[in-house]
Design an enzyme around this catalytic site. Structure first.
Site, PDB file in Angstrom:
ATOM      1  N   GLU A   1     -44.309  11.678  -9.392  1.00  0.00           N
ATOM      2  CA  GLU A   1     -42.955  11.116  -9.312  1.00  0.00           C
ATOM      3  C   GLU A   1     -42.986   9.715  -9.903  1.00  0.00           C
ATOM      4  OE1 GLU A   1     -40.378  13.112  -8.503  1.00  0.00           O
ATOM      5  OE2 GLU A   1     -42.072  14.485  -8.631  1.00  0.00           O
TER       6      GLU A   1
ATOM      7  N   CYS B   1     -37.261   2.923  -7.258  1.00  0.00           N
ATOM      8  CA  CYS B   1     -37.137   3.819  -8.401  1.00  0.00           C
ATOM      9  C   CYS B   1     -35.680   4.233  -8.580  1.00  0.00           C
ATOM     10  CB  CYS B   1     -38.015   5.040  -8.217  1.00  0.00           C
ATOM     11  SG  CYS B   1     -37.678   5.899  -6.683  1.00  0.00           S
TER      12      CYS B   1
END
Ligand code: NAP
Ligand code: MG
Length: 519
Positions: free
Chosen positions: A287, A321
């Site tokens: 990720e 993020c």
């Protein structure tokens, strides 16, 4: 039967008793500062001569802990130890494994503020952000415990075959390396770790260098539940050498990584190599970063949009993020929204977050990060109009404070509109119309989160179809995904879209075995 999963409620710090409890937790954690921490490999605790420190980014001279710097030999030792532990752990019942998670969740709930306070000190989270991080960690424990019990024996999903007894079992993979980032230093390692463990794998956690203390506390929480030695190993040290060695090791079966695009790509490449002695293809769960956008059209609730833009851009100093680092606003309402965003941002309180719950923005995580962000601010002054911020906030103790910084009239190919800055820098972008706004939004190599503010039904439907992100939010901010509610993970260079906190996540840590017995 367990009660249905529910997300952990957030703490209301306007209540004096909650504020007092959090202050007490900060004092407790401060009293623990400066200790030395070993590597934990099986039942060995290795306090090494080579160390690195965890510091408080609000006051960099404050040393929170001294951590052992594991090297490649420790990486090898940890893999061998985990492999040994896996031999028995893989056959423990899923109910037993799930109980470790549930007990850890109960203990974490009890010590919630202690863990949150650790993050306030170690990475400069505000109280609210730290509290949400801890709540998410509790959620992962509760959610994956339930999920493991649901998926482990999936035989009921098969079509019966007369004369045969058929079964479908999701069995563990083997030894896995968990490599988290520092920005959700409790929730993210917890998510990867608990999924791996409850699925029956043995794990080595390599914490991010800026946040080993909270990672240590997490591991300790599990060891205190009586987890067999070697099932969860703690190896602190540099990702680029010690972490890389674990990635490359022939006995590593999978790598669960969350972090930057470049490191993710490097791991993807290294993990694809098959060294002598390796008899499988490594699984990678990667990720990565984002360049997330908030789109606003002329039909939107502009006040809600401005508030969502500010919260998404500057929560935890933009070091998420999911941070909305681009706001793409259609021309008719651009000036109005831009002005309101600047006004709201001016009100944000910056300071050392241990002072109190009124601090909205703490420091960025370290000097490297500060310099990298300042580099982008330099670039931004060439690429757009500086509307707010731009220079470091000086403090007596030399904390790494940057103000929320906003650039106006940034074009879609500008570097500050394409590259992940990972700091409190927002690019405001003017779109011709809604179609143009969506094109700009989709015009990066990332695809993690995105938000659209509009009251036009057809446009919201168009965003559902065309806005190519793993997590799309309509008429709300682009951060704050909840376990079980908003499964999380992105497209393209944002990673493998593993959808943490979603119904299928655990399967990534398993392999399916089909068994048929002729009766
Ligand atoms: P990072 O620099 O990529 O580091 C992440 C982890 O990888 C750290 O533990 C690091 O260890 C380790 N590492 C570094 N080089 C390695 C190598 N060659 N082999 C194996 N491991 C290695 O990321 P970060 O600065 O910690 O975190 C920020 C990034 O994470 C941002 O890009 C953000 O968008 C992303 N992120 C993504 C998500 C998501 O769900 N998509 C969530 C949170 C954060 P060291 O610390 O020792 O270098
Ligand atoms: Mg980094």
């Amino acid at each position: 039967m367990l009660p249905p999963f529910r997300t952990e409620p957030f703490t209301d710090f306007s209540k004096p008793e909650n504020e007092a409890a959090f202050r007490a937790a900060l004092e407790k954690v401060k009293a623990e500062m400066g200790r030395s921490f070993p590597l934990v490999i099986g039942d060995r605790r290795l306090l090494l001569d080579q160390t690195f420190t965890s510091i408080n980014p609000s006051r960099p001279s404050e040393v929170l802990g001294i951590f052992s710097k594991g090297d490649v030999s420790h990486a090898d030792m940890a893999v061998a130890t985990a492999l040994e532990a896996f031999k028995t752990w893989q056959y423990t019942s899923v109910a037993d494994r799930a109980r470790y998670l549930l007990r850890a969740a109960t203990e974490l709930r009890r010590r919630k503020h202690e863990f949150s306070a650790t993050m306030v000190l170690e990475v400069g989270k505000s109280w609210v952000e730290a509290d949400a991080d801890t709540a998410e960690a509790i959620d992962f424990m509760e959610y994956y415990a339930r999920q493991a019990m649901r998926v482990a024996d999936s035989s009921h999903l098969l079509v019966p075959n007369p004369g045969e007894q058929v079964g479908l079992y999701y069995i563990p993979l083997g030894v896995g390396i968990v490599i988290p980032p520092w920005n959700f230093p409790l929730a993210i390692p917890t998510g990867m770790l608990t999924a791996a463990l409850v699925a029956g794998n043995a794990v080595i956690l390599k914490p991010a260098q800026p946040s080993p203390w909270v990672a240590w506390k997490l591991c300790e929480l599990f060891w205190n539940q009586g987890l067999p030695p070697g099932v969860l190993n703690f190896v602190s040290g540099p990702g680029s050498s010690t972490g890389a060695q674990m990635v490359a090791h022939p006995k590593t079966r999978f790598i669960a990584f969350t972090g930057s695009r470049d490191v993710g790509l490097n791991i993807f490449e290294q993990a694809s190599k098959v060294p002598p002695g390796q008899i499988w293809l490594k699984r990678t769960i990667l990720e990565m970063g984002g360049k997330d956008a908030v789109v606003v059209d002329e039909t939107a609730d502009l006040e809600a949009a401005a508030q969502g833009i500010v919260a998404g851009a500057f929560g935890f100093q933009g070091q998420k993020c999911s941070a909305g680092s681009r706001a793409i606003i259609v021309g008719d309402v651009y000036d109005q929204v831009a002005n309101r965003v600047v006004d709201l941002t001016r009100k944000l309180q910056i300071g050392a977050p241990d002072i109190g719950p009124h601090i909205d923005m703490g420091p960025v995580v370290n000097l490297d990060s500060m310099q990298k962000i300042m580099g982008y601010i330099e670039v931004g002054t060439q690429e757009g109009e500086l509307l707010l911020g731009g220079s470091p906030v000086e403090t007596a103790e030399g904390g790494y404070f940057l103000p929320p910084t906003i650039f106006g009239d940034v074009t879609s190919n500008a570097r500050i509109a394409q590259e992940e800055i990972f700091g409190p820098v927002l690019a405001l972008m003017r779109a011709r119309d809604y179609d143009d706004a969506l094109d700009i939004a989709n015009g990066t190599e990332y695809g993690l989160t995105g938000a659209v503010y509009s009251h036009d039904r057809a446009r919201l439907e168009q965003a559902r179809r065309e806005f190519h992100v793993g997590n799309l939010y309509l008429n709300r901010k682009c951060t704050g995904a909840l376990v079980g509610i908003h499964p999380f993970g992105g497209f393209n260079m944002s990673g493998t879209d593993s959808k943490t906190g979603g119904p299928d996540y655990l399967l990534l840590y398993t392999q399916a075995k089909s068994v048929a017995e002729r009766l």
